[in-house]
Design a protein around this motif. Structure first.
Motif, PDB file in Angstrom:
ATOM      1  N   TYR A 776       5.028  28.863 -58.422  1.00 17.02           N
ATOM      2  CA  TYR A 776       5.915  29.255 -57.333  1.00 17.02           C
ATOM      3  C   TYR A 776       5.989  30.793 -57.294  1.00 17.02           C
ATOM      4  O   TYR A 776       6.222  31.436 -58.325  1.00 17.02           O
ATOM      5  N   ARG A 778       7.259  34.374 -54.863  1.00 21.23           N
ATOM      6  CA  ARG A 778       8.139  34.861 -53.793  1.00 21.23           C
ATOM      7  C   ARG A 778       7.545  36.144 -53.228  1.00 21.23           C
ATOM      8  O   ARG A 778       7.169  37.058 -53.947  1.00 21.23           O
ATOM      9  N   CYS A 781       6.875  37.901 -45.444  1.00 22.67           N
ATOM     10  CA  CYS A 781       5.905  37.700 -44.369  1.00 22.67           C
ATOM     11  C   CYS A 781       5.582  39.045 -43.731  1.00 22.67           C
ATOM     12  O   CYS A 781       6.442  39.662 -43.078  1.00 22.67           O
ATOM     13  N   ILE A 792       1.442  36.452 -46.345  1.00 21.11           N
ATOM     14  CA  ILE A 792       2.518  36.776 -47.279  1.00 21.11           C
ATOM     15  C   ILE A 792       2.039  37.899 -48.196  1.00 21.11           C
ATOM     16  O   ILE A 792       0.960  37.816 -48.796  1.00 21.11           O
ATOM     17  N   VAL A 802      -0.173  31.375 -45.640  1.00 17.67           N
ATOM     18  CA  VAL A 802       0.409  30.040 -45.472  1.00 17.67           C
ATOM     19  C   VAL A 802      -0.150  29.484 -44.175  1.00 17.67           C
ATOM     20  O   VAL A 802       0.202  29.973 -43.080  1.00 17.67           O
ATOM     21  N   LYS A 806       0.632  24.106 -43.007  1.00 21.32           N
ATOM     22  CA  LYS A 806       1.530  24.062 -44.158  1.00 21.32           C
ATOM     23  C   LYS A 806       2.873  24.723 -43.835  1.00 21.32           C
ATOM     24  O   LYS A 806       3.612  25.117 -44.729  1.00 21.32           O
ATOM     25  N   GLY A 808       3.246  27.540 -41.828  1.00 22.14           N
ATOM     26  CA  GLY A 808       3.156  28.992 -41.732  1.00 22.14           C
ATOM     27  C   GLY A 808       3.871  29.568 -40.539  1.00 22.14           C
ATOM     28  O   GLY A 808       4.513  30.618 -40.626  1.00 22.14           O
ATOM     29  N   CYS A 819       7.109  30.241 -51.910  1.00 20.27           N
ATOM     30  CA  CYS A 819       5.898  29.471 -51.642  1.00 20.27           C
ATOM     31  C   CYS A 819       5.345  28.898 -52.941  1.00 20.27           C
ATOM     32  O   CYS A 819       5.691  29.331 -54.058  1.00 20.27           O
ATOM     33  N   LYS A 820       4.433  27.931 -52.744  1.00 20.51           N
ATOM     34  CA  LYS A 820       3.759  27.306 -53.874  1.00 20.51           C
ATOM     35  C   LYS A 820       2.257  27.443 -53.688  1.00 20.51           C
ATOM     36  O   LYS A 820       1.743  27.270 -52.576  1.00 20.51           O
ATOM     37  N   LEU A 835      -1.203  29.146 -49.709  1.00 22.46           N
ATOM     38  CA  LEU A 835       0.157  28.792 -50.102  1.00 22.46           C
ATOM     39  C   LEU A 835       0.719  27.682 -49.224  1.00 22.46           C
ATOM     40  O   LEU A 835       0.199  27.388 -48.143  1.00 22.46           O
ATOM     41  N   LYS A 836       1.814  27.139 -49.726  1.00 25.41           N
ATOM     42  CA  LYS A 836       2.602  26.175 -48.983  1.00 25.41           C
ATOM     43  C   LYS A 836       4.041  26.639 -49.006  1.00 25.41           C
ATOM     44  O   LYS A 836       4.583  26.995 -50.046  1.00 25.41           O
ATOM     45  N   HIS A 837       4.641  26.691 -47.827  1.00 21.07           N
ATOM     46  CA  HIS A 837       6.015  27.157 -47.747  1.00 21.07           C
ATOM     47  C   HIS A 837       6.959  26.071 -48.225  1.00 21.07           C
ATOM     48  O   HIS A 837       6.900  24.921 -47.778  1.00 21.07           O
TER      49      HIS A 837
END
Length: 844
Positions: A776, A778, A781, A792, A802, A806, A808, A819-820, A835-837
């Motif tokens: 994870y 941080r 944007c 990001i 993102v 996912k 974005g 995000c992951k 990434l995935k939000h």
């Protein structure tokens, strides 16, 4: 003294027509007088007289025609063009074509130089023996040959250009001259004649020449000498000042004299036998310099109601006048009276400068009594030595002039203080005119009357009352010279007490003598949003930027806190010389000029070394500030707010930023270090003030700027922590550090730096961080792209994406997001991260 006006029709510069030190005849075009207001007052007037002269061949040769020309005559000509083998010359003589005269190069006596119309003319002292040839230049040419064609018309006339030494020895032959039908209109100043003394006059000699055809006069001031001390004519019972009666007798009744003035209308002819006139050169006598005070001068001539001629004390060691061959031929020096008279140097005093008078007019009876013949004058002062023709200097004997500190504008010096200067006029503009010396006036602008300037001078009745009382006409005040322009006869002064009482010994008058760390007092000459300009003396000025004012003094807006005319004391931070290049039209090469940048500071108590290390775009940032570093609260000072601006597409805008200054002592790498001096400049983008922004804030640049100005104030310190985002640009080059106030980013950065790897739940990564799938992170944007999703940004310009699939496009621009990592490629150097939000961390 007269003046020659430039010919606007020809477009030729005046220094391409004549040269300084050139001896040549001129004609008077007009003599005018005009009444002008004196000292800026309409009630006081004075008369200015002007004499306009010309050197044009059309005027000087007006009395000649082609029948009067003969071989050996000297005529005025103007070079029409410079050719391969010589010059075409225009004589402007009646009955001749303009291109019938030619000067061959071999007929030029001495060295010569051909100039283009754009070339500069070197000073006469360096090229006084060199003939300058260019279109439009005038000379006195000698007719070398006059060939005639079969039909009796004139062919090309060959000219000769002789040196002034050769021309000075040529005597006019009366037989040849008169046989060529010459009249008084063909006489020209500069001609040398054999003259006969006809009789003695009260003011000189009456002579005849050209076989007694013409009569002329030699004034007493043109005899080459003045009344010797103790002279007495043995043939006269009463003492007389007509010393020339004992000289021009017997064989000396026949002498050589040069024509210096002729008026064909009134039949007035004047000649001279002064040595420098006979040799056609500038006088070689060394007179006292302007401003010199001479004691015990003797009156040798009195002109009632006009002035008096004073003989300066003789210097026994000084050599007699050098009259060379001319004096030997005339054999004048063989006469002891003339030999004594030739050694007398004189100065002339006008009645207006002879005696101080309350009504500014000296009574003639008083003047005649004080300046009687052979009276001794206690003191006189030389005020001019430019009268080359009479070889007499001008002087003044009035006590106010003799004791004056300033005699001319050349005596004034920027930064000099002048005490007890009288006020002579109050101008409508609010300024004051003062009398510095004889004919030397100075202007005190309205803003230099008081130390503190007032925004509206007209609306301040108390200030106007004080001004009228303090600067009343006739009052004496102390002033200091700011700027002097001797050529334009202009002098700008200040009466500010703060400037008069400071920097007495070493005021700043030139850039070359300015040392780093020096303090000086000046006045504010310009105020703008970018900063202020401080001027000292001789137009030397420096600048303090608005950023520096905010950093040192906490000034939010220079326009509000400073006014033009205010006195300030500053310290010199640095004085840099730079070379500026300018492109000249129609010229392939660029011209360079030296410019000096004077950087000032209002922080007077800091040491000279404190401001030495101000880190900007330099590699020293790497050792001072690193991405992810936490900056403590109240260590960042806002020194400037740079507004947002629209991009070229006008569909979006680039957010502005705040310029921050951080003292090096607040950085952990410099803590307890002797090198903790100076400051570091950083940027705080407006989008990094909050974690998220509403839609209205992101619509226009003005709305973004309004939010920033509501939270940030120039000159104040930021009372919250910040995190350093980057110290380089996207290409890896060192740049100004970027910091962020986003609370979630700051907290994540603190957690990332303090906790162990096993305890970290959320990372704030940078390119060197060891990342893994499922971690994870941080960030914020930095850009939204409807085609791909949200980009990001993390520390040190590390960027991930993102995808819109996912979530974005659900992220707000400039928002802080969690995000992951779902996909990662670390095989190609810089990690490529997908990434995935996510809204929050999963619960354990």
């Amino acid at each position: 003294t007269g003046f020659i006006r430039r010919d606007s029709n020809s477009g030729i510069r005046l220094d391409h027509v004549v040269s300084v030190g050139m001896v040549l005849p001129v004609a008077v075009l007009r003599a005018t007088s005009e009444t002008v207001s004196d000292n800026g007052s309409k009630s006081k007037t004075s008369v200015k007289r002007r004499i306009e002269l010309t050197v044009s061949p059309a005027i000087l040769n007006n009395g000649l025609n082609h029948d009067m020309l003969y071989e050996g005559i000297t005529v005025r000509g103007r070079i029409r063009s410079v050719e391969d083998h010589g010059c075409l010359v225009d004589l402007n003589i009646s009955g001749m074509r303009s291109k019938t005269c030619f000067l061959k190069y071999e007929n030029i006596e001495g060295e010569y130089e051909v100039l283009d119309t754009s070339d500069e003319v070197v000073g006469v002292n360096e090229n006084e023996n060199k003939v300058i040839l260019n279109k439009g230049r005038v000379y006195d040419f000698r007719i070398h040959s006059i060939p005639k064609s079969n039909d009796g018309t004139l062919s090309i006339i060959q000219l000769k250009l002789q040196s002034s030494q050769t021309r000075s020895k040529q005597v006019i032959d009366p037989f040849i001259c008169m046989s060529s039908k010459h009249t008084i209109r063909s006489l020209s100043p500069g001609m040398l004649f054999d003259v006969d003394v006809e009789h003695f006059a009260r003011n000189g000699l009456c002579v005849t020449f050209m076989g007694s055809v013409y009569r002329g006069a030699i004034d007493s001031s043109s005899l080459g000498g003045f009344l010797p001390e103790g002279y007495k004519n043995p043939k006269e019972k009463n003492s007389s000042d007509m010393w020339w009666k004992s000289v021009f007798v017997g064989k000396l009744r026949k002498i050589k004299a040069r024509l210096i003035a002729v008026d064909s209308v009134s039949k007035i002819i004047r000649l001279s036998i002064q040595p420098h006139i006979l040799s056609m050169s500038v006088p070689k006598d060394e007179f006292p310099k302007v401003g010199a005070i001479i004691e015990n001068a003797r009156v040798v001539r009195l002109d009632p109601g006009v002035g008096a001629l004073l003989a300066l004390p003789s210097d026994k060691e000084a050599s007699s006048m050098d009259i060379e061959d001319t004096g030997k031929k005339n054999n004048l020096l063989s006469n002891p009276v003339y030999a004594s008279a030739s050694e007398v140097k004189c100065a002339y005093v006008h009645i207006s400068k002879a005696i101080d008078s309350d009504n500014h007019r000296t009574p003639e009876a008083l003047f005649g009594k004080r300046f009687a013949l052979n009276n001794k004058i206690p003191k006189l002062r030389i005020i001019s030595n430019n009268n080359w023709m009479d070889n007499i200097v001008s002087c003044a004997t009035a006590e106010s002039i003799v004791s004056s500190a300033v005699l001319s504008h050349t005596d004034l010096n920027p930064g000099a203080i002048y005490r007890d200067v009288p006020v002579i006029a109050n101008l409508e503009s609010g300024g004051v005119l003062v009398q510095l010396g004889v004919g030397v006036k100075g202007l005190i602008p309205a803003m230099h009357l008081f130390d503190k300037s007032v925004a509206s001078e007209n609306g301040n009745s108390y200030r106007n009352k004080v001004r009228m009382e303090k600067y009343k006409e006739g009052n004496k005040i102390d002033v200091r010279c700011l700027v002097i322009s001797p050529n334009e006869r202009k002098c700008i002064l200040t009466a500010k007490k703060g400037l008069i009482s400071s920097d007495l010994d070493n005021p700043i008058t030139e850039y070359s003598g300015i040392e780093k760390g020096r303090t000086a007092t000046g006045f504010i000459s310009r105020v703008s949003k970018q900063g202020i300009a401080i001027t000292f003396y001789n137009n030397v000025f420096g600048r303090i930027s608005a950023r520096k004012l905010a950093e040192e003094m906490g000034v939010e807006n220079p326009i509000v806190d400073f006014k033009v005319g205010d006195i300030v004391k500053v310290k010199v931070r640095q004085c840099l010389k730079k070379i500026a290049r300018e492109t000249v039209d129609d010229d392939d090469e660029d011209e360079t000029r030296d410019t000096t940048i004077l950087d000032l500071s209002m922080n007077l108590f800091s040491s000279a070394e404190e401001n030495e290390k101000v880190y900007t775009d330099d590699n020293a940032f790497i050792s001072l500030i690193k991405p992810g570093m936490i900056l403590k609260s109240k260590c960042m000072k806002i020194v400037e707010l740079v507004p947002s601006k629209k991009r070229q597409d006008n569909n979006s805008f680039l957010p502005g930023h705040a310029v921050l200054s951080i003292k090096c002592k607040h950085l952990s790498s410099f803590k307890d270090s002797k090198d903790a001096k100076g400051s570091v400049t950083c940027k705080l983008p407006f989008e990094h003030i909050l974690d998220s922004h509403d839609v209205d804030t992101l619509k226009t640049p003005s709305s973004m700027d309004a939010l920033a100005m509501k939270i940030l104030t120039v000159g104040k310190k930021i009372a919250q922590e910040a995190v350093v985002l980057s110290t380089s640009n996207r290409h890896g080059n060192v740049s100004t550090p970027i910091v962020s106030l986003k609370p979630n980013l700051v907290e994540t950065a603190r957690t990332t730096s303090s906790a162990s790897k096993n305890q970290i739940d959320v990372l704030l990564p940078k390119p060197s961080t060891s990342l893994f799938l499922g971690a994870y992170v941080r960030g914020y944007c930095v850009r939204l792209d409807p085609r791909y999703g949200a980009f990001i940004r993390f520390l040190d310009n590390l960027t991930a994406i993102v995808p819109k699939l996912k979530g974005g496009l659900d992220i707000g621009l400039y928002d802080t997001v969690l995000c992951k990592i779902v996909v990662m490629d670390v095989t190609s150097g810089t990690p490529k991260i997908l990434l995935k939000h996510v809204q929050s961390l999963p619960t354990h």
